[in-house]
Design a protein around this motif. Structure first.
Motif, mmCIF file in Angstrom:
data_model
loop_
_atom_site.group_PDB
_atom_site.id
_atom_site.type_symbol
_atom_site.label_atom_id
_atom_site.label_comp_id
_atom_site.label_asym_id
_atom_site.label_seq_id
_atom_site.Cartn_x
_atom_site.Cartn_y
_atom_site.Cartn_z
ATOM 1 N N VAL A 81 -10.756 -4.706 2.150
ATOM 2 C CA VAL A 81 -9.502 -5.911 2.099
ATOM 3 C C VAL A 81 -8.535 -5.728 3.135
ATOM 4 C CG1 VAL A 81 -8.035 -6.971 0.416
ATOM 5 C CG2 VAL A 81 -10.270 -5.973 -0.289
ATOM 6 N N HIS A 82 -8.246 -6.765 3.654
ATOM 7 C CA HIS A 82 -7.061 -6.455 4.878
ATOM 8 C C HIS A 82 -6.123 -7.425 4.479
ATOM 9 C CE1 HIS A 82 -6.725 -6.227 9.386
ATOM 10 N NE2 HIS A 82 -5.592 -6.610 8.976
ATOM 11 N N ARG A 83 -4.906 -7.021 3.776
ATOM 12 C CA ARG A 83 -4.066 -8.136 3.452
ATOM 13 C C ARG A 83 -2.476 -7.932 4.005
ATOM 14 N NH1 ARG A 83 -7.927 -10.539 2.629
ATOM 15 N NH2 ARG A 83 -8.763 -11.212 0.653
ATOM 16 N N ARG A 84 -1.684 -8.793 3.941
ATOM 17 C CA ARG A 84 -0.276 -8.894 4.085
ATOM 18 C C ARG A 84 0.568 -8.543 2.788
ATOM 19 N NH1 ARG A 84 1.254 -13.158 8.370
ATOM 20 N NH2 ARG A 84 3.436 -12.869 7.365
ATOM 21 N N TYR A 85 1.750 -8.125 2.842
ATOM 22 C CA TYR A 85 2.481 -8.110 1.550
ATOM 23 C C TYR A 85 2.675 -9.554 1.056
ATOM 24 C CZ TYR A 85 6.446 -7.519 -1.536
ATOM 25 O OH TYR A 85 7.181 -7.161 -2.630
ATOM 26 N N SER A 86 2.621 -10.401 1.688
ATOM 27 C CA SER A 86 2.926 -11.699 0.886
ATOM 28 C C SER A 86 1.797 -12.205 0.176
ATOM 29 C CB SER A 86 3.171 -13.099 2.217
ATOM 30 O OG SER A 86 2.166 -13.040 2.952
ATOM 31 N N GLN A 114 13.895 -4.689 6.828
ATOM 32 C CA GLN A 114 13.123 -3.560 7.082
ATOM 33 C C GLN A 114 11.873 -4.178 7.647
ATOM 34 O OE1 GLN A 114 13.008 -0.518 4.442
ATOM 35 N NE2 GLN A 114 12.848 1.086 6.065
ATOM 36 N N HIS A 115 11.256 -4.964 7.095
ATOM 37 C CA HIS A 115 9.743 -5.677 7.269
ATOM 38 C C HIS A 115 9.463 -6.103 8.784
ATOM 39 C CE1 HIS A 115 11.621 -9.213 5.872
ATOM 40 N NE2 HIS A 115 10.577 -9.844 6.550
ATOM 41 N N TYR A 124 3.777 3.472 5.091
ATOM 42 C CA TYR A 124 3.302 4.554 4.465
ATOM 43 C C TYR A 124 3.798 4.499 2.902
ATOM 44 C CZ TYR A 124 1.026 6.628 8.429
ATOM 45 O OH TYR A 124 0.229 6.771 9.269
ATOM 46 N N GLN A 125 5.115 4.192 2.891
ATOM 47 C CA GLN A 125 5.756 4.270 1.539
ATOM 48 C C GLN A 125 5.415 2.950 0.798
ATOM 49 O OE1 GLN A 125 10.203 4.327 1.633
ATOM 50 N NE2 GLN A 125 10.363 3.475 -0.564
ATOM 51 N N ARG A 126 5.516 1.769 1.510
ATOM 52 C CA ARG A 126 5.097 0.302 0.689
ATOM 53 C C ARG A 126 3.473 0.473 0.641
ATOM 54 N NH1 ARG A 126 7.102 -4.635 1.030
ATOM 55 N NH2 ARG A 126 8.980 -3.593 0.362
#
Length: 161
Positions: A81-86, A114-115, A124-126
């Protein structure tokens, strides 16, 4: 390996569960899932000024047949799965609308600046925070499924009382 050296090393570094979890926890007639986060990537989409962080996951599913206690007939599946935060925000919204997500399970907060130019450390944290959210959502779904199965098993012929 240190986080970030390879996608595989990163997945092991932030996953709190072993990849073998999927095979080890499925009971006969059930499925179990594991989510492994791979190294996030920065990509510039067509027409965009800033790069976008994409989070790559591997979702593993292990299914055991109802009959037998061995591994015969077991099946394993995985999805990349390849996804953006939104897209994680959309998932959270849909799960909340369907009342499938406990109040205590929350997506990490959105950042305002920051994004736009995220550092590797931020990505990495996200990633770790998103992985924790997904694992909590899966655990909640599995707990709900187990309570439904237990209630069905407690009634005659699996019918509601």
């Amino acid at each position: 390996e240190e986080p970030g050296e390879t996608g595989e090393g990163f997945a092991r570094a932030i996953s709190s569960e072993k990849p073998e979890m999927a095979a080890g926890q499925a009971r006969p007639g059930q499925r179990s899932f594991a989510v492994l986060m791979e190294e996030p990537t920065q990509e510039v989409e067509e027409g965009a000024i800033f790069s976008t962080t994409f989070y790559k996951l591997r979702v593993l599913c292990h299914e055991r047949p109802i009959a037998g206690f061995g591994k015969e007939g077991s099946k394993e599946y995985f999805w990349r799965v390849h996804r953006r935060y939104s897209e994680f925000e959309e998932l959270e919204e849909k799960l909340r609308e369907a009342q499938l997500l406990p109040v205590a399970v929350a997506l990490p907060g959105k950042t305002f600046f920051q994004h736009l130019r995220p550092s590797k450390a931020f990505a990495y944290q996200r990633s770790g925070e998103l992985l924790a959210f997904l694992k909590a959502a899966i655990a909640a779904a599995e707990a709900a499924a187990e309570s439904i199965a237990a209630a069905a098993a407690a009634t005659p012929l699996g019918r509601p009382a």
